[in-house]
Design an enzyme around this catalytic site. Structure first.
Site: not given
Ligand SMILES: C=C1C[C@]23C[C@@]1(O)CC[C@H]2[C@@]12CCC[C@@](C)(C(=O)O1)[C@H]2[C@@H]3C(=O)O
Ligand code: AKG
Ligand code: FE2
Length: 371
Positions: A230, A232, A287, A297
């Site tokens: 994905h 961010d 990533h 981890r």
């Molecule tokens: C602000 C945000 C970005 C995120 C969704 C969220 O509401 C909080 C968690 C973030 C995260 C972290 C893991 C990967 C990700 C794709 C997810 O499912 O939750 C990201 C979201 C994002 O960056 O789109």
């Molecule tokens: O665990 C990791 O190294 C990646 C985590 C991540 O991509 C995220 O929280 O958006």
């Molecule tokens: Fe991420």
């Protein structure tokens, strides 16, 4: 009242109906966690074994940090930083807070479960709904005060954990502001060009989320996925990883490159909103996290963004007749909703026109197939 980040998913509830497992009790990989070659982003696909291409490391105390940051953003979308000013004790404290949280019994963690239309709490990654298989990880998201959830998790000690989170967020916000000016400065942008950054460019009204990710040791790591590929939905993300590797970035022409854990260093990712602000000059990085057989981890991501209701669009200094704006204006909240709907096609869904030059927007992830 201006929109709050915590309201971003009110109109995009996530009804996963999945059972939260106790990973420690699983000695074989259940079929629901076994990714196959047919699954998009199969864990062992495209790995760049033996390729000598490593993620840049930037010493923030060096005078050339600005130039190196610009180069890393343009060519990698990810870099590690040293001499960043975050005390080691705070990194140790947040790591043990994360360990303490994820080692609680499942029923205890579920008392702080993320509601379907909410942003904060314990649960599967939001992107899980886009995949046929489950990810070998658990997460905990914090937006705003964690006190209500932490009281559920640790009725006796919640204040201690709240203080660590508060201190970590304060330090991360300062570092994120500094990194923003290294990134934007390297594009020739100054604080006067970004009104929402405030008169001193301190990003006072910025919003952020803190995401704690746990990847238990896995009996069949080659068939499991920690966190699927994905980008961010942020301006930038600052990631702390413990001493176990797992984070990989997709590098054009090379494949998946591991971002090796470096004691005391932090990983910085370019997010989709910098991609938009820079009009595709700094592409967001795709990533993922893979898992391993023996070690647990832990990673902690500080997801930094603008005030939730500010419109983000390509900066006017970066657009002109030969560089038309590639993206329409969008707020962070609206973008998170778009991501919840379109996942890796979110960026292309806000795109206005095709880039004139082939170098811009190389990483628009248009071709990523969503299952
Ligand atoms: C602000 C945000 C970005 C995120 C969704 C969220 O509401 C909080 C968690 C973030 C995260 C972290 C893991 C990967 C990700 C794709 C997810 O499912 O939750 C990201 C979201 C994002 O960056 O789109
Ligand atoms: O665990 C990791 O190294 C990646 C985590 C991540 O991509 C995220 O929280 O958006
Ligand atoms: Fe991420």
């Amino acid at each position: 009242m201006p929109a709050r980040l915590s309201d971003a998913f009110k109109s995009h509830p996530l009804n996963l109906q999945l059972k939260h497992p106790d990973f420690n009790s699983l000695h074989e990989l259940p079929d629901s966690y076994a990714w196959t070659n047919n699954d998009d982003h199969y864990p062992s696909s495209l790995s760049s074994f033996g390729v000598d291409d490593s993620v840049p490391v930037i010493d923030l105390s060096e005078p050339n940090a600005l130039k190196l940051t610009g180069h890393a953003c343009k060519t990698w979308g990810v870099f590690q930083v040293t001499n960043h000013g975050i005390p080691q004790k705070l990194l140790d404290d947040i790591e043990s807070a994360g360990k303490s949280l994820f080692s609680l019994p499942v029923e205890q963690k579920l008392k702080a479960a993320r509601p379907p239309d909410g942003i904060s709490g314990y649960g599967f990654a939001r992107i899980s709904s886009f995949f046929r298989k489950l990810m070998w990880s658990e997460g905990f998201t914090i937006v705003g005060s964690p006190v209500d959830h932490f009281r559920q998790l640790w009725p006796q000690d919640y204040e201690k954990f709240c203080n660590i989170i508060e201190e970590y967020e304060k330090e991360m916000k300062r570092l994120a502001g500094r990194l923003m000016w290294l990134m934007l400065g390297s594009l020739g942008i100054s604080p006067e060009d970004v009104k929402w950054a405030g008169s001193k460019g301190e990003f006072k009204g910025a919003s952020a989320a803190l995401q704690l990710n746990s990847y238990p040791a896995c009996p069949e790591p080659d068939r499991a996925m920690g966190l699927a590929a994905h980008t961010d939905s942020t301006l930038l993300t600052i990631l702390y990883q413990n001493n176990t590797s797992g984070l990989q970035v997709l590098r054009d022409g090379t494949g998946w490159v591991t971002v090796p854990p470096m004691a005391g260093a932090l990983v910085v990712n370019v997010g989709d909103l910098i991609h938009i602000l820079s009009n595709g000059v700094y592409p967001s990085v795709l990533h993922r996290a893979v898992v391993n057989r023996t070690q647990h981890r832990l990673s902690i991501a500080y997801l930094f963004g603008p005030p939730a209701s500010v419109q983000i669009s390509p900066l006017s200094k970066l657009v002109g007749p030969s560089h038309p704006p590639l993206y329409r204006p969008i707020t962070w909240n609206e973008y998170l909703g778009t991501k919840a709907k379109h996942f890796n096609k979110a960026l292309s869904s806000v795109r206005l026109c095709a880039p004139l030059s082939s170098s811009a927007d190389v990483n628009d992830h248009n071709s990523v197939k969503v299952v």
